[in-house]
Design an enzyme around this catalytic site. Sequence first.
Site, PDB file in Angstrom:
ATOM      1  N   GLY A 225       0.786  -1.232   0.000  1.00 32.02           N
ATOM      2  CA  GLY A 225       0.000   0.000   0.000  1.00 32.02           C
ATOM      3  C   GLY A 225       0.819   1.283   0.000  1.00 32.02           C
TER       4      GLY A 225
ATOM      5  N   GLU B 216       4.965  -6.268   1.752  1.00 31.96           N
ATOM      6  CA  GLU B 216       4.576  -6.894   0.476  1.00 31.96           C
ATOM      7  C   GLU B 216       3.953  -5.863  -0.460  1.00 31.96           C
ATOM      8  OE1 GLU B 216       1.946 -10.032   1.855  1.00 31.96           O
ATOM      9  OE2 GLU B 216       0.405  -8.578   2.401  1.00 31.96           O
TER      10      GLU B 216
ATOM     11  N   GLY C 282       3.175  -3.825  -3.987  1.00 34.01           N
ATOM     12  CA  GLY C 282       3.028  -4.171  -5.391  1.00 34.01           C
ATOM     13  C   GLY C 282       3.189  -2.921  -6.245  1.00 34.01           C
ATOM     14  N   ARG C 283       2.205  -2.020  -6.131  1.00 31.08           N
ATOM     15  CA  ARG C 283       2.158  -0.834  -6.981  1.00 31.08           C
ATOM     16  C   ARG C 283       3.459  -0.025  -6.955  1.00 31.08           C
ATOM     17  NH1 ARG C 283      -2.491   1.832  -8.729  1.00 31.08           N
ATOM     18  NH2 ARG C 283      -3.716   0.757  -7.138  1.00 31.08           N
TER      19      ARG C 283
ATOM     20  N   CYS D  69     -17.272   2.295 -26.682  1.00 30.68           N
ATOM     21  CA  CYS D  69     -18.537   3.016 -26.801  1.00 30.68           C
ATOM     22  C   CYS D  69     -19.110   3.264 -25.406  1.00 30.68           C
ATOM     23  CB  CYS D  69     -19.515   2.209 -27.625  1.00 30.68           C
ATOM     24  SG  CYS D  69     -18.805   1.734 -29.195  1.00 30.68           S
TER      25      CYS D  69
ATOM     26  N   TYR E  10      -1.271  -2.622 -11.861  1.00 29.91           N
ATOM     27  CA  TYR E  10      -2.734  -2.535 -11.918  1.00 29.91           C
ATOM     28  C   TYR E  10      -3.156  -1.861 -13.231  1.00 29.91           C
ATOM     29  CZ  TYR E  10      -2.155  -3.512  -6.952  1.00 29.91           C
ATOM     30  OH  TYR E  10      -1.790  -4.068  -5.747  1.00 29.91           O
TER      31      TYR E  10
HETATM   32  C1  LIG Z   1      -3.064  -5.644  -2.797  1.00 23.75           C
HETATM   33  C2  LIG Z   1      -2.338  -6.114  -1.627  1.00 23.75           C
HETATM   34  C3  LIG Z   1      -0.979  -5.802  -1.475  1.00 23.75           C
HETATM   35  C4  LIG Z   1      -0.239  -4.882  -2.404  1.00 23.75           C
HETATM   36  O1  LIG Z   1      -0.766  -3.590  -2.346  1.00 23.75           O
HETATM   37  P1  LIG Z   1      -0.060  -2.389  -3.147  1.00 23.75           P
HETATM   38  O2  LIG Z   1      -0.989  -1.249  -2.951  1.00 23.75           O
HETATM   39  O3  LIG Z   1       0.023  -2.820  -4.571  1.00 23.75           O
HETATM   40  O4  LIG Z   1       1.283  -2.161  -2.562  1.00 23.75           O
HETATM   41  C5  LIG Z   1      -0.312  -6.354  -0.401  1.00 23.75           C
HETATM   42  N1  LIG Z   1      -0.949  -7.157   0.483  1.00 23.75           N
HETATM   43  C6  LIG Z   1      -2.261  -7.462   0.365  1.00 23.75           C
HETATM   44  C7  LIG Z   1      -2.900  -8.344   1.352  1.00 23.75           C
HETATM   45  C8  LIG Z   1      -2.996  -6.956  -0.691  1.00 23.75           C
HETATM   46  O5  LIG Z   1      -4.303  -7.237  -0.791  1.00 23.75           O
END
Ligand SMILES: *Cc1c(COP(=O)(O)O)cnc(C)c1O
Length: 358
Positions: free
Chosen positions: A209, A240, A242-243, A308, A337
């Site tokens: 996050g 953990e 991601g983004r 459309c 994403y």
């Molecule tokens: C989506 C998610 C992440 C990654 O979140 P980001 O915003 O992409 O860093 C990590 N842990 C859990 C449990 C998630 O659902």
Amino acid sequence: MNELALNLDTYPAYIYDLPGLADHVKSIRTALGTTELFYAAKANPDAEILRTLAPHVDGIEVSSGGELAHVRGTLPGKRLAFGGPGKTPEEKRLALTVDRIHVESPHELKSLAALGPADILLRANLPLDTPNAALAMSGPFGMDEDALNECVRLLAGNTHLTLRGIHAHLASGLDARTMLDLAHQIADWALPWLKTHGVHDPELNVGGGMAVDYTSPEALFDWHTYGTGLASIPARLRIEPGRAISAYHGWYVTDVLDVKTTRGETYVILRGGTHHLRTPVTKGHNQPFKALTATGPESPATLVGQLCTPKDVFARNVPVPPLAPGDIIAFTMAGAYAWNISHHDFLMHPKPTFHYLR
Ligand SMILES: *Cc1c(COP(=O)(O)O)cnc(C)c1O
């Protein structure tokens, strides 16, 4: 990137900068010190991205049986954590093969206990302050204190399940100081709780996050402040994201098909659409972009795709140089994403091609 983007045979295309991504994750790794770094595959599970990240992350977080099988196939032997609500019976069986299962409910714990031994983290849904979060992960995710205590009772009768610690992914879109404060709040609750329940050498996974600011692509999350501040928490820490790992090194490149002015508003119609790059619709922002082939005085226009639906908007009322059919636009920050959350089959337009800078 520009050279490749300008010389493609077909548009739209996704371009991923793998060396740039490797440098980025290496600097995150360095800033984190002893905190373990897992990559959340759901941000972008592209196999080349996973292979680029693999040497620089401690493991991969997967959120479904599909992701688990894909990451296993792509990165055999890599450590995995498996989270996510509503795991099916088949997913629970698969989960037994990973390093850490993030348990989402007492029911899930009970059914895991019936299947075999496992190392688990209990996912906690704590009522903590998450000011300015883009998403607060309350509701069905994780467990409140009552459910966590019920899990402890279940664990007492199922010693083949080993409680290693707590997982808490509570919000997304937070800056480093807010994120750090949240991690300390999680630790302040979790460490005494784990100690009470006899967990030695506790693990804390404080989730992902980390903020990505689409309005200022240069403003990266302050990994140094975050990593340094985490070091004072007396636990085995893991995150953990991601983004914030993969967003910056992907581009969605396409060409202008038409430009028209309707009732005073100028629309630039691009090949492709938000069925390939849904990020601006889901996040409600203007996707940042560069006009690669046009220069000149800028005036406002709305960049749309071929779908459309009035929702098919990449960026609304943004300054653009004079554009004509054939001009090339590269949307930046399209590495997370983006393709993998988009509704690819809507209207049956051709799929983009994929290219990698190596
Ligand atoms: C989506 C998610 C992440 C990654 O979140 P980001 O915003 O992409 O860093 C990590 N842990 C859990 C449990 C998630 O659902």
